[in-house]
Design a protein around this motif. Structure first.
Motif, PDB file in Angstrom:
ATOM      1  N   PRO A   1      -4.277   1.835  -4.871  1.00  9.87           N
ATOM      2  CA  PRO A   1      -4.750   2.796  -5.876  1.00  9.87           C
ATOM      3  C   PRO A   1      -4.863   4.219  -5.323  1.00  9.87           C
ATOM      4  O   PRO A   1      -4.588   5.192  -6.033  1.00  9.87           O
ATOM      5  CB  PRO A   1      -6.131   2.247  -6.265  1.00  9.87           C
ATOM      6  CG  PRO A   1      -6.076   0.806  -5.940  1.00  9.87           C
ATOM      7  CD  PRO A   1      -5.210   0.707  -4.729  1.00  9.87           C
ATOM      8  N   LEU A   2      -5.266   4.332  -4.057  1.00  6.13           N
ATOM      9  CA  LEU A   2      -5.366   5.657  -3.453  1.00  6.13           C
ATOM     10  C   LEU A   2      -3.986   6.306  -3.351  1.00  6.13           C
ATOM     11  O   LEU A   2      -3.813   7.495  -3.669  1.00  6.13           O
ATOM     12  CB  LEU A   2      -6.004   5.539  -2.072  1.00  6.13           C
ATOM     13  CG  LEU A   2      -6.340   6.845  -1.349  1.00  6.13           C
ATOM     14  CD1 LEU A   2      -7.294   7.688  -2.176  1.00  6.13           C
ATOM     15  CD2 LEU A   2      -6.948   6.546   0.019  1.00  6.13           C
ATOM     16  N   ALA A   3      -2.989   5.523  -2.921  1.00  5.81           N
ATOM     17  CA  ALA A   3      -1.624   6.052  -2.839  1.00  5.81           C
ATOM     18  C   ALA A   3      -1.102   6.460  -4.213  1.00  5.81           C
ATOM     19  O   ALA A   3      -0.454   7.513  -4.363  1.00  5.81           O
ATOM     20  CB  ALA A   3      -0.702   5.006  -2.214  1.00  5.81           C
ATOM     21  N   ALA A   4      -1.372   5.638  -5.237  1.00  2.00           N
ATOM     22  CA  ALA A   4      -0.926   5.962  -6.592  1.00  2.00           C
ATOM     23  C   ALA A   4      -1.605   7.231  -7.104  1.00  2.00           C
ATOM     24  O   ALA A   4      -0.955   8.096  -7.702  1.00  2.00           O
ATOM     25  CB  ALA A   4      -1.220   4.793  -7.524  1.00  2.00           C
ATOM     26  N   ALA A   5      -2.916   7.350  -6.858  1.00  5.26           N
ATOM     27  CA  ALA A   5      -3.649   8.526  -7.319  1.00  5.26           C
ATOM     28  C   ALA A   5      -3.129   9.797  -6.650  1.00  5.26           C
ATOM     29  O   ALA A   5      -2.938  10.831  -7.311  1.00  5.26           O
ATOM     30  CB  ALA A   5      -5.140   8.349  -7.035  1.00  5.26           C
TER      31      ALA A   5
ATOM     32  N   THR B   1      -7.257  -7.099   4.266  1.00  7.00           N
ATOM     33  CA  THR B   1      -6.332  -7.099   3.124  1.00  7.00           C
ATOM     34  C   THR B   1      -6.561  -5.794   2.344  1.00  7.00           C
ATOM     35  O   THR B   1      -7.166  -5.797   1.269  1.00  7.00           O
ATOM     36  CB  THR B   1      -6.581  -8.321   2.225  1.00  7.00           C
ATOM     37  OG1 THR B   1      -7.998  -8.451   1.967  1.00  7.00           O
ATOM     38  CG2 THR B   1      -6.111  -9.590   2.892  1.00  7.00           C
ATOM     39  N   PRO B   2      -6.060  -4.673   2.882  1.00  8.07           N
ATOM     40  CA  PRO B   2      -6.498  -3.343   2.414  1.00  8.07           C
ATOM     41  C   PRO B   2      -5.805  -2.834   1.165  1.00  8.07           C
ATOM     42  O   PRO B   2      -6.122  -1.730   0.710  1.00  8.07           O
ATOM     43  CB  PRO B   2      -6.149  -2.458   3.614  1.00  8.07           C
ATOM     44  CG  PRO B   2      -4.957  -3.108   4.228  1.00  8.07           C
ATOM     45  CD  PRO B   2      -5.171  -4.590   4.050  1.00  8.07           C
ATOM     46  N   THR B   3      -4.889  -3.587   0.585  1.00  9.35           N
ATOM     47  CA  THR B   3      -4.101  -3.059  -0.521  1.00  9.35           C
ATOM     48  C   THR B   3      -4.965  -2.705  -1.722  1.00  9.35           C
ATOM     49  O   THR B   3      -4.643  -1.763  -2.461  1.00  9.35           O
ATOM     50  CB  THR B   3      -3.023  -4.082  -0.930  1.00  9.35           C
ATOM     51  OG1 THR B   3      -2.273  -4.431   0.230  1.00  9.35           O
ATOM     52  CG2 THR B   3      -2.079  -3.510  -1.960  1.00  9.35           C
ATOM     53  N   ILE B   4      -6.055  -3.412  -1.920  1.00 10.02           N
ATOM     54  CA  ILE B   4      -6.916  -3.141  -3.074  1.00 10.02           C
ATOM     55  C   ILE B   4      -7.508  -1.731  -3.013  1.00 10.02           C
ATOM     56  O   ILE B   4      -7.836  -1.131  -4.028  1.00 10.02           O
ATOM     57  CB  ILE B   4      -8.039  -4.200  -3.176  1.00 10.02           C
ATOM     58  CG1 ILE B   4      -8.704  -4.132  -4.556  1.00 10.02           C
ATOM     59  CG2 ILE B   4      -9.057  -4.035  -2.048  1.00 10.02           C
ATOM     60  CD1 ILE B   4      -9.667  -5.257  -4.822  1.00 10.02           C
TER      61      ILE B   4
ATOM     62  N   SER C   1       0.810  -1.216   0.000  1.00  8.84           N
ATOM     63  CA  SER C   1       0.000   0.000   0.000  1.00  8.84           C
ATOM     64  C   SER C   1       0.843   1.266   0.000  1.00  8.84           C
ATOM     65  O   SER C   1       0.512   2.243  -0.681  1.00  8.84           O
ATOM     66  CB  SER C   1      -0.920   0.016   1.232  1.00  8.84           C
ATOM     67  OG  SER C   1      -1.781  -1.095   1.237  1.00  8.84           O
ATOM     68  N   ALA C   2       1.932   1.269   0.771  1.00 10.72           N
ATOM     69  CA  ALA C   2       2.711   2.492   0.956  1.00 10.72           C
ATOM     70  C   ALA C   2       3.945   2.575   0.066  1.00 10.72           C
ATOM     71  O   ALA C   2       4.300   3.657  -0.400  1.00 10.72           O
ATOM     72  CB  ALA C   2       3.136   2.609   2.423  1.00 10.72           C
ATOM     73  N   LEU C   3       4.618   1.440  -0.170  1.00  8.30           N
ATOM     74  CA  LEU C   3       5.879   1.470  -0.904  1.00  8.30           C
ATOM     75  C   LEU C   3       5.738   1.099  -2.376  1.00  8.30           C
ATOM     76  O   LEU C   3       6.253   1.795  -3.249  1.00  8.30           O
ATOM     77  CB  LEU C   3       6.894   0.534  -0.236  1.00  8.30           C
ATOM     78  CG  LEU C   3       7.448   0.980   1.116  1.00  8.30           C
ATOM     79  CD1 LEU C   3       8.350  -0.098   1.697  1.00  8.30           C
ATOM     80  CD2 LEU C   3       8.204   2.287   0.999  1.00  8.30           C
TER      81      LEU C   3
ATOM     82  N   THR D   1      -3.778   4.705   5.310  1.00  6.64           N
ATOM     83  CA  THR D   1      -4.988   3.995   4.895  1.00  6.64           C
ATOM     84  C   THR D   1      -4.904   2.514   5.260  1.00  6.64           C
ATOM     85  O   THR D   1      -5.851   1.938   5.798  1.00  6.64           O
ATOM     86  CB  THR D   1      -5.200   4.145   3.379  1.00  6.64           C
ATOM     87  OG1 THR D   1      -5.283   5.537   3.046  1.00  6.64           O
ATOM     88  CG2 THR D   1      -6.480   3.453   2.946  1.00  6.64           C
ATOM     89  N   ALA D   2      -3.765   1.887   4.978  1.00  6.90           N
ATOM     90  CA  ALA D   2      -3.610   0.454   5.278  1.00  6.90           C
ATOM     91  C   ALA D   2      -3.696   0.197   6.776  1.00  6.90           C
ATOM     92  O   ALA D   2      -4.421  -0.709   7.225  1.00  6.90           O
ATOM     93  CB  ALA D   2      -2.278  -0.056   4.723  1.00  6.90           C
TER      94      ALA D   2
END
Length: 561
Positions: A509-513, A502-505, A450-452, A480-481
């Motif tokens: 995307p939120l981190a990328a956006a 399993t919060p990566t989904i 999620s973060a890296l 968020t994670a």
């Protein structure tokens, strides 16, 4: 048996330490201590990555998840193995071509920002700590079953945690990356040999994987539960269909369709952000070698996880019939079902190999723990020693001082992770998850993915990535994670709870956006073309660029004359 087990363990630990001493760096150089001089060959590095990656979650956790949840446990094996596909396609070669020491160092140089480096160090340390704790838990559970007694007044579980942490910390402090690489490669070969031996003896006894899956699916899954201090066999509810029974060979008993997708995405994305795995690519001599290393890893991972799934199924099928006449097995089962699913491979070893078989499998489990802890501690040392101490605390540090700063970081992080593992009560958590070790490792994957991983991939493939965007993306992804994981126990709806665990989904995307949006409002590094050439240029491209710079330099010198 206790004496023999202790002797085997002592022999293993002595062998690990001797290897570290023999292969230790010959000089006080961070280049040698963290990167083994960038002289690690393809096959050796592939085996070392496997030794680093196939942790307690792989050796004990995958078989345990299959044992407890049937087909739904296979998703762990799928996600762990498939995680190296994006690494092969998008990360391995450009990362090595850029050629730094660690993920924070790479991001700091790629985006020309010390702030990015420090934020990345913080996230990396959180990932490492959350990954270290379940490894220590796995070592405690293994010691508990293998030896069954503590030392110096400690419980058996606490003894396993302490012994494994002390031994592997000593290896990393003494041997650095060079000593750790060779021990991890040898340890992986031992892990694989243990699984191959166990699979051979199980199948030789008449076990059939397809037949056993069909037979196990005839009856609903059950699990041991404890009420008022008494153990009994309870049902394994299908949480999606209002309490209907779950079956071994049917999906949905543990994870619904959405949960299966979120678990796979978390494990795949998480692999691309694991600090101790990505750091290994900096030890390859070239980008091509890094890519070929990943091809080998994919093949070895496929074999290893296929064996883990087979053994988890074999344990579920064979252990109930083996209880009669084995008092030791009666004490750890309830109506033929193991109280702790992580004991499944260990019990198979004892059933088919006696006390020696148990010792062999237990040694394999401890090797998995030691190997992964070593990689995690080295990644932690690189972040603290190189990215913080050398860059910010003491920029004028000698090589010897920098190495000792990394060694000090190893010891502090090891003590902290062992303390957290000792504070856990793993036996009280086994009823909540298919495998407590695999589940806890999944949380580390969730944070890394999620973060890296989103920022990491964007920095490699999108020219527009900026320092401000990376800082914002890592912060949003991590918060968020962690927030979703913390909220999961308080959510009654299992469908929503699956996503929270399993919060990566959601978080990736939120981190990328956020990274993209903030980057568009800020400027990329001034020397972007040179940085991009380091990432993606071929050897010929880089040679041409060097010649061009030399030509320009000569021309300017001529004009001045």
């Amino acid at each position: 048996m206790i004496t023999a087990s202790l002797l085997l363990l002592a022999g293993l630990l002595v062998a690990v330490l001797v290897t570290g001493l023999v292969l230790r760096p010959r000089g006080a150089s961070t280049f040698e201590f963290y990167l083994a001089g960038r002289r690690v060959g393809v096959v050796t590095n592939a085996c070392a990555i496997c030794g680093d990656y196939f942790s307690a979650a792989s050796f004990l956790g995958v078989a345990a998840a299959v044992y407890a949840s049937g087909l739904d446990g296979v998703w762990y094996a799928t996600g762990f193995a498939a995680g190296f596909v994006p690494v092969l396609l998008f990360i391995a070669a450009p990362l090595r071509r850029f050629g730094e020491f660690s993920i924070p160092d790479f991001l700091g140089r790629r985006l020309a920002s010390d702030r990015v480096r420090l934020v990345a160090v913080t996230v990396v340390q959180l990932v490492i700590l959350s990954y270290l704790v379940p490894q220590a838990v796995g070592s405690g559970l293994t010691w508990e079953l293998l030896v069954g007694e503590g030392i110096l007044g400690l419980t058996p579980y606490a003894t396993g945690v302490v012994v494994s942490t002390v031994a592997i910390t000593a290896l990393v402090v003494v041997g650095g990356m060079r000593g750790t690489t060779w021990t991890q490669a040898a340890q992986f070969l031992l892990l694989l040999a243990v699984f191959v031996w166990l699979a051979i003896v199980v199948t030789s006894s008449g076990f059939s994987y397809p037949g056993s899956v069909a037979e196990l699916t005839d009856q609903p899954l059950t699990k041991p539960v404890q009420e008022d201090g008494q153990w009994r066999l309870g049902s394994e509810p299908n949480r999606l269909d209002g309490g209907e029974p779950a079956y071994f060979g049917h999906p949905g008993g543990r994870y619904g369709p959405l949960g299966q997708i979120t678990l796979i995405i978390t494990l795949i994305m998480g692999t691309a952000g694991l600090p101790h795995i990505m750091n290994r690519y900096f030890t390859s001599p070239t980008g091509t070698a890094a890519r070929m290393t990943t091809v080998w890893v994919l093949g070895l991972a496929g074999l290893f996880y296929a064996l883990a799934v087979l053994l988890g199924t074999a344990a579920r099928a064979l252990i109930p019939d083996a209880v009669a006449g084995r008092p030791w097995l009666e004490g750890i089962t309830v109506d033929g079902v193991l109280r702790v699913p992580e004991h499944a491979p260990l019990v198979l070893g004892r059933i088919f190999g006696g006390e020696a078989g148990l010792a062999v499998v237990a040694i394999g489990a401890l090797v998995a723990v030691l190997s992964t802890i070593a990689g995690l501690l080295l990644a932690s040392a690189a972040s603290w020693g190189h990215d913080v101490y050398e860059r910010h605390i003491n920029p004028g540090a000698t090589q010897r001082q920098a190495v000792w700063a990394g060694r000090a970081a190893v010891m502090v992080v090891a003590v902290l992770s062992a303390g957290l593992a000792l504070g856990l009560r793993p036996h009280s958590l086994t009823a909540l998850f298919p495998s407590i070790v695999a589940t806890m490792v999944t949380w580390a994957f969730a944070l890394a993915g999620s973060a890296l991983a989103p920022v990491f991939i964007l920095a490699i493939w999108w020219r527009g990535t900026t320092a401000r965007g990376a800082v914002a993306g890592m912060g949003v992804g991590a918060l968020t994670a962690v927030g979703m994981l913390v909220a999961a126990p308080f959510v009654g709806s299992w469908g929503l709870g699956e996503v929270l665990l399993t919060p990566t989904i959601v978080a990736a995307p939120l981190a990328a956006a956020v990274t993209v949006l903030v980057s568009r409002r800020s400027d990329p590094p001034a020397d972007l073309e040179r940085l991009w050439l380091r990432l993606h240029g071929t050897a010929a491209d880089r040679h041409a660029a060097r010649l061009a710079r030399l030509t320009i330099g000569v021309g300017r010198a001529g004009k001045r004359r």
